[in-house]
Design a protein around this motif. Structure first.
Motif: not given
Lengths: 295, 224
Positions: B160-165, B171-178
């Motif tokens: 649940g910690g991911t937002n806008d990918g 915040k500069e790092k992409d969410c792997a799951w997105t």
């Protein structure tokens, strides 16, 4: 096996209220116990947080024992951040033997956001796997498939973030949690009721109870901080304006009013099955929120 | 594949070298040259720095591939200056440090910290894409690894910690799951994301891991 009081409440069809209790950093439990006494008969269950935001604190299990001793109904919050599968199963067994029959299965925040930044994040399991572990133990087997001498019984819940962007990956995970055996969901904070109602239209198709997360706003600064830093939560501008216009020293009062108003609206239109109030250090005012909500 | 390193602080290196007046410096012509942590230029800078601390540099060399067994030859060629030093300061990754340690009885001191095995995405940008877990899931995650690229190594979708990918950690790092979600969706294989992944076996090869390639004679008896 004993059915938890909270599970009975979930099945009763009444509008449910749960509230969060934060254990202290240290062993002086005075304030936590005071909050338990203040709230135990006013809500259906008290969640005890598990090193919230990865900040080391008195354990959730210890807090739940206190709630139980005082006659309240605890929900054991259990994250996968600090314990491997052996330790998680052991704590579930301990909880069961002490009459703690509700568990909220969470992934847990990253270690890096907390106050022990160099610690090893465990994450041996994720929240979906933890839910399945609970169900497997209920069937009398541990995660390795060995027989348990005496099993466990839990009302198991999980978390969902209804306002995340993009939403679809979160919904896929939500469905995996439902399939894994989650009976109830306590959501991340919501402020936009229309958006939440749309989420509920979707969520209604599943046989689970949904408690909307209500985080008390205490100041304009806090609202702006949430928007800038907390993933998946959006405080709409009109609420920020309302806090700003409340007048000097009146923001908390306004926040209580907003929380009460939201709860009343959710209940009136039967949008969801209940609310989960997170007052984050201001547990003292939860009775006021409930009064404003007409509960 | 590259071994990505970072130089230890000069204070730390100085602490390690306490009591050693004579030092031999070894760099590596492969990974640490590319990451500019142990190539010729950095070895010479280190020499100048240590000479400034009144240490005697008995010699230096940059071994073509420090983790390779040919390192033994390079060290034999420099046997005398290495022997004349109280210790060897190694500006290779930990693999190089290991290799070099087997060819000298002198204390071997790493000047670098080995961070990860990674890819160079674009010049000067290195990214960890594999933690060698021993149970590859890339076939079901659209070629993006949730074990190494998700901060929590989650197998069943985003936290649940991911937002806008982006990731809750940075915040500069992409969410792997997105990223996985987007690519699976593009491939029309989103059903893979709905599949339950059981807890990982973290003991596929208990540490310390090792593999021995068997000869064809050994395999004749049916052994694997």
């Amino acid at each position: 096996m004993a059915v938890s009081k909270f599970k009975e409440a979930l099945n009763s069809g009444k509008f449910l209220v749960t509230c969060e209790i934060g254990p202290p950093k240290g062993t002086d439990l005075t304030q936590m116990l005071h909050h338990v006494d203040l709230l135990k008969y006013r809500v259906d269950a008290l969640n005890v947080t598990d090193h919230q935001s990865s900040v080391m604190r008195f354990p959730s299990l210890g807090g739940c024992l206190s709630v139980k001793e005082k006659g309240g109904e605890p929900v054991l919050q259990m994250t996968c951040r600090d314990r491997n599968r052996l330790a998680l199963q052991a704590d579930l067994m301990l909880a069961h033997t002490r009459g703690i029959n509700n568990v909220l299965c969470l992934t847990g925040d990253s270690v890096i956001v907390g106050d022990h930044k160099g610690a090893k994040g465990v994450f041996d399991l994720d929240s979906v796997q933890l839910l399945r572990a609970v169900r497997q133990m209920e069937a009398g087997k541990d995660m390795a498939g060995n027989d348990l001498e005496g099993g466990v019984s839990f009302c198991a819940g999980a978390v969902v973030t209804p306002e995340a962007t993009p939403i679809e990956p979160q919904l896929i995970k939500f469905e995996k949690k439902v399939e894994a055996g989650a009976e109830f969901f306590q959501t991340q904070a919501i402020y936009d009721l229309e958006r939440f109602a749309k989420f509920m239209e979707y969520a209604r198709q599943f046989p689970v109870k949904i408690l909307a997360g209500i985080v008390l706003l205490t100041s304009v600064g806090m609202a702006k901080f949430i928007n800038a830093n907390i993933p998946g939560i959006v405080v709409p501008q009109d609420l920020i304006d309302e806090l700003a216009n409340a007048g000097r020293g009146r923001a908390l009062h306004k926040g209580i009013e907003i929380a009460g108003r939201m709860i009343a609206a959710l209940k009136k239109d039967a949008i969801c099955d209940g609310v989960h109030i997170m007052a984050i250090g201001k547990e003292e005012v939860v009775p006021e929120i409930l009064a404003k909500a007409g509960l | 594949m590259r071994s990505i390193t970072k130089r230890k602080t000069l204070d730390e290196i100085q602490q390690y070298l306490k009591g050693f007046d004579h030092v031999y410096i070894l760099g590596c012509g492969t990974c640490t040259t590319m990451t500019r942590t142990g190539g010729k230029d950095q070895v010479l800078e280190m020499r100048d720095y240590l000479e400034g601390l009144e240490k005697t540099i008995t010699g230096w060399t940059v071994i073509p591939i420090a983790c390779d067994e040919m390192t033994e030859v390079a060290m034999k060629e420099n046997e005398r200056p290495i022997r004349n030093a109280g210790c060897v300061l190694v500006m290779a990754c930990a693999l190089g440090v290991h290799r070099i340690s087997t060819y000298t009885n002198n204390p071997v001191i790493p000047a670098l910290d080995t961070l990860f095995i990674g890819l160079e995405e674009k010049p000067g940008h290195f990214r960890e894409v594999c933690i060698q877990c021993g149970q590859c899931v890339l076939g079901e995650t659209a070629g993006i690894c949730p074990v190494s690229e998700c901060n929590k190594g989650l197998l069943n979708g985003p936290c649940g910690g991911t937002n806008d990918g982006k990731c809750e950690v940075d915040k500069e790092k992409d969410c792997a799951w997105t990223l996985i979600y987007r690519r699976l969706k593009l491939q029309g294989r989103l059903d893979l994301m709905r599949k339950y992944h059981p807890p990982k076996n973290y003991q596929t090869a208990p540490r310390p891991k090792s593999v021995r390639i068997r000869t064809s004679e050994e395999n004749q008896d049916g052994s694997v």
